[in-house]
Scaffold this active site. Structure first.
Site, PDB file in Angstrom:
ATOM      1  N   HIS A 107       8.425  46.951  28.524  1.00  0.00           N
ATOM      2  CA  HIS A 107       7.257  46.652  27.675  1.00  0.00           C
ATOM      3  C   HIS A 107       6.173  46.140  28.617  1.00  0.00           C
ATOM      4  CE1 HIS A 107      10.671  45.784  24.908  1.00  0.00           C
ATOM      5  NE2 HIS A 107       9.883  46.277  23.970  1.00  0.00           N
ATOM      6  N   ASP A 110       6.648  42.611  29.599  1.00  0.00           N
ATOM      7  CA  ASP A 110       7.804  42.289  30.452  1.00  0.00           C
ATOM      8  C   ASP A 110       7.386  42.209  31.911  1.00  0.00           C
ATOM      9  OD1 ASP A 110       9.435  42.656  28.204  1.00  0.00           O
ATOM     10  OD2 ASP A 110       9.909  44.738  28.740  1.00  0.00           O
ATOM     11  N   GLU A 238      11.194  54.995  17.744  1.00  0.00           N
ATOM     12  CA  GLU A 238      12.549  54.433  17.763  1.00  0.00           C
ATOM     13  C   GLU A 238      12.862  53.814  16.404  1.00  0.00           C
ATOM     14  OE1 GLU A 238      13.518  51.993  21.191  1.00  0.00           O
ATOM     15  OE2 GLU A 238      14.816  50.750  19.957  1.00  0.00           O
ATOM     16  N   HIS A 277      20.856  50.093  16.022  1.00  0.00           N
ATOM     17  CA  HIS A 277      19.888  50.327  14.941  1.00  0.00           C
ATOM     18  C   HIS A 277      20.496  51.264  13.899  1.00  0.00           C
ATOM     19  CE1 HIS A 277      16.239  49.371  17.773  1.00  0.00           C
ATOM     20  NE2 HIS A 277      17.140  48.409  17.733  1.00  0.00           N
ATOM     21  N   ASP A 313      21.713  42.756  15.153  1.00  0.00           N
ATOM     22  CA  ASP A 313      21.450  43.576  16.331  1.00  0.00           C
ATOM     23  C   ASP A 313      21.928  42.839  17.582  1.00  0.00           C
ATOM     24  OD1 ASP A 313      20.452  45.690  17.769  1.00  0.00           O
ATOM     25  OD2 ASP A 313      18.366  45.065  17.652  1.00  0.00           O
ATOM     26  N   ASP A 315      23.165  44.089  20.325  1.00  0.00           N
ATOM     27  CA  ASP A 315      22.805  44.763  21.585  1.00  0.00           C
ATOM     28  C   ASP A 315      23.858  44.617  22.677  1.00  0.00           C
ATOM     29  OD1 ASP A 315      20.405  45.792  20.680  1.00  0.00           O
ATOM     30  OD2 ASP A 315      19.165  44.211  21.541  1.00  0.00           O
TER      31      ASP A 315
HETATM   32  C1  XUL Z   1      14.474  46.195  19.550  1.00  0.00           C
HETATM   33  C2  XUL Z   1      14.440  47.343  20.478  1.00  0.00           C
HETATM   34  C3  XUL Z   1      13.293  47.386  21.410  1.00  0.00           C
HETATM   35  C4  XUL Z   1      12.789  48.756  21.716  1.00  0.00           C
HETATM   36  C5  XUL Z   1      11.569  48.756  22.588  1.00  0.00           C
HETATM   37  O1  XUL Z   1      15.550  46.174  18.687  1.00  0.00           O
HETATM   38  O2  XUL Z   1      15.344  48.150  20.503  1.00  0.00           O
HETATM   39  O3  XUL Z   1      13.674  46.724  22.575  1.00  0.00           O
HETATM   40  O4  XUL Z   1      13.758  49.521  22.344  1.00  0.00           O
HETATM   41  O5  XUL Z   1      10.534  48.037  22.041  1.00  0.00           O
HETATM   42 CO    CO Z   2      15.696  49.810  21.707  1.00  0.00          CO
END
Ligand code: XUL
Ligand code: CO
Length: 443
Positions: A107, A110, A238, A277, A313, A315
């Site tokens: 991003h 970042d 996304e 997601h 989420d 991750d």
């Molecule tokens: C958030 C997510 C983000 C996108 C990029 O859940 O996945 O990090 O990938 O903005």
């Molecule tokens: Co993402």
């Protein structure tokens, strides 16, 4: 700002991660990911196009809703200065080089700190782009995609392109304009739109139709700007159904495709699908990949996995071989990645706080994907699964099925046919358990 071209080592004692094969007991070696190994006519490196994310791997702190940062990052000085930004770039490129990851993703916020105003913030970005460019040139590591953070700053509390406040829309447009430009400058293969707060928390205060129209207008402006500056990278949406909002408009692959089609944007976008997601939307990752693939919109993946017992989420790094097998079966079916790749949008657990854990985590993900690829290729080579599916639909290859598919008959002809048919005969078992056992032969 002093430029440090891999002059300082941030992960001392960690060598370039070698491939040592399945019998190796070395935790800092690949057991399955062999970048040069050819599978179905391509090297593993070409298949996966592995990518490391700036936001978790470099900017993550291990903080959660209940506690502040917990991770040991000896190079951090407690500031978000430009010096610190340059140091972090060094960390990222050393990490990618040692890991053997050919790509990274970021991003805007970042890589460079947000300053007092947009002009100064953009100046910070420009200075960091020079640093990143030098590192890219020196290491050969490339940008898979860039994106803009339109969800962290309080100005985006009501959304960005879907904010109730037009000034916020304008600010977000300026931010995305710049983010696309720097992605272009860095030779990025793509650009992602993840609508972090493009949704709502209550419909009581929301004009949904107006917000969707605004989102479409925003994306049309982005397409136009892309053309104007000659950026040839792929645009992606996304999907994610919720978090941080209660409902996000890009809720799943089908919703995104419908939105893009409704607003005449489909030809300009593909999807960047993320496992956690998909599961938040009550889908499997394979479901999302199939939806996108069938529409010719399978672009890239954010690789991770959730936790069924938690449900948010999380991750986590993708270490489930059934999952990676399903993903690679579908990716191979649709011809593999072109501009996209396997981007580890994944983070270590809070408890995995040491720098070396970043290596263990990525190695685990890359090995899990390599196994998934080898297993998927073996299943495809064996052919029984594909043959079963093909055979299941064989009534469509001849007779009335063929006539329906070729559009030669309508309801009237089918009524005539059904009246003559009597009852349908010859239904066959779906054989789910048989097929699950067949897959297990290869795991
Ligand atoms: C958030 C997510 C983000 C996108 C990029 O859940 O996945 O990090 O990938 O903005
Ligand atoms: Co993402």
């Amino acid at each position: 700002m002093k430029r440090r071209i891999l002059s300082k080592e941030y992960f001392p004692g960690i060598p370039k991660i070698p491939y040592e094969g399945p019998d190796s007991k070395n935790p800092l070696a690949f057991k399955h990911y062999n970048p040069d190994e050819i599978v179905e006519g391509k090297t593993m490196k070409e298949h996966f196009r592995f990518s490391v994310v700036y936001w978790h791997t470099i900017r993550g702190t291990g903080s959660d809703m209940f506690g502040s940062g917990a991770w040991l990052r000896p190079w951090e000085d407690g500031t978000n200065s430009m010096e610190m930004a340059a140091t972090r770039a060094g960390v990222l490129f050393e990490f990618c080089t040692k890991l053997g990851a050919p790509f990274y993703a970021f991003h805007d916020r970042d890589v460079a700190p947000e300053s007092r105003n947009l002009r100064e913030t953009n100046r910070n970005l420009d200075r960091m782009v020079k640093v990143l460019k030098d590192y890219q040139r020196e290491t050969g590591v490339q940008l898979l995609w860039g994106t803009a953070c339109l969800f962290a700053h309080p100005r985006y509390m009501h959304g960005a392109a879907t904010s109730c406040n037009a000034d916020v829309f304008a600010y977000a447009a300026a931010q995305v304009k710049k983010a696309i430009e720097i992605t272009h400058e860095l030779g990025g293969a793509g650009y992602v739109f993840w609508g972090g707060r493009e949704g709502y928390t209550t419909l009581l205060n929301t004009d949904m139709k107006r917000e969707l129209d605004h989102l479409a207008a925003f994306l049309h402006m982005a397409v136009e700007h892309k053309k104007r500056i000659g950026f040839k990278g792929q645009f992606y949406i996304e999907p994610k159904p919720k978090e941080p909002t209660k409902h996000q408009y890009d809720s799943d692959a089908a919703a995104c495709l419908n939105f893009l089609r409704q607003y005449g944007l489909l030809e300009h976008f593909k999807l960047n699908l993320e496992t956690n997601h998909a599961t938040l939307a009550n889908h499997t990752m394979q479901h999302e990949l199939e939806v996108a693939g069938a529409a010719g919109a399978l672009g890239s993946i954010d690789a991770n996995m959730g936790d069924l017992m938690l449900g948010w989420d999380t991750d986590q790094f993708p270490t489930d071989i059934y999952l990676t097998t399903q993903i690679m079966l579908t990716i191979l079916k649709y011809g593999g990645f072109t501009t996209g790749g396997v981007n580890f949008d994944a983070k270590c657990r809070r408890e995995s706080f040491e720098p070396v854990d970043l290596f263990y985590a990525h190695i685990a993900g890359m090995d899990a994907f390599a196994r998934g690829l080898k297993i998927a290729a073996a299943i495809r080579h064996d052919g029984r699964l594909a043959e079963f599916v093909k055979n299941r639909y064989r009534s469509w290859d001849v007779g009335i099925g063929k006539q329906i598919e070729s559009g030669k008959v309508g309801f009237a002809e089918l009524e005539e046919y059904a009246l003559k048919l009597g009852e349908v005969k010859g239904l066959e078992s779906g054989r789910q358990e048989f097929l699950e056992n067949l897959i297990n032969e290869f795991i």
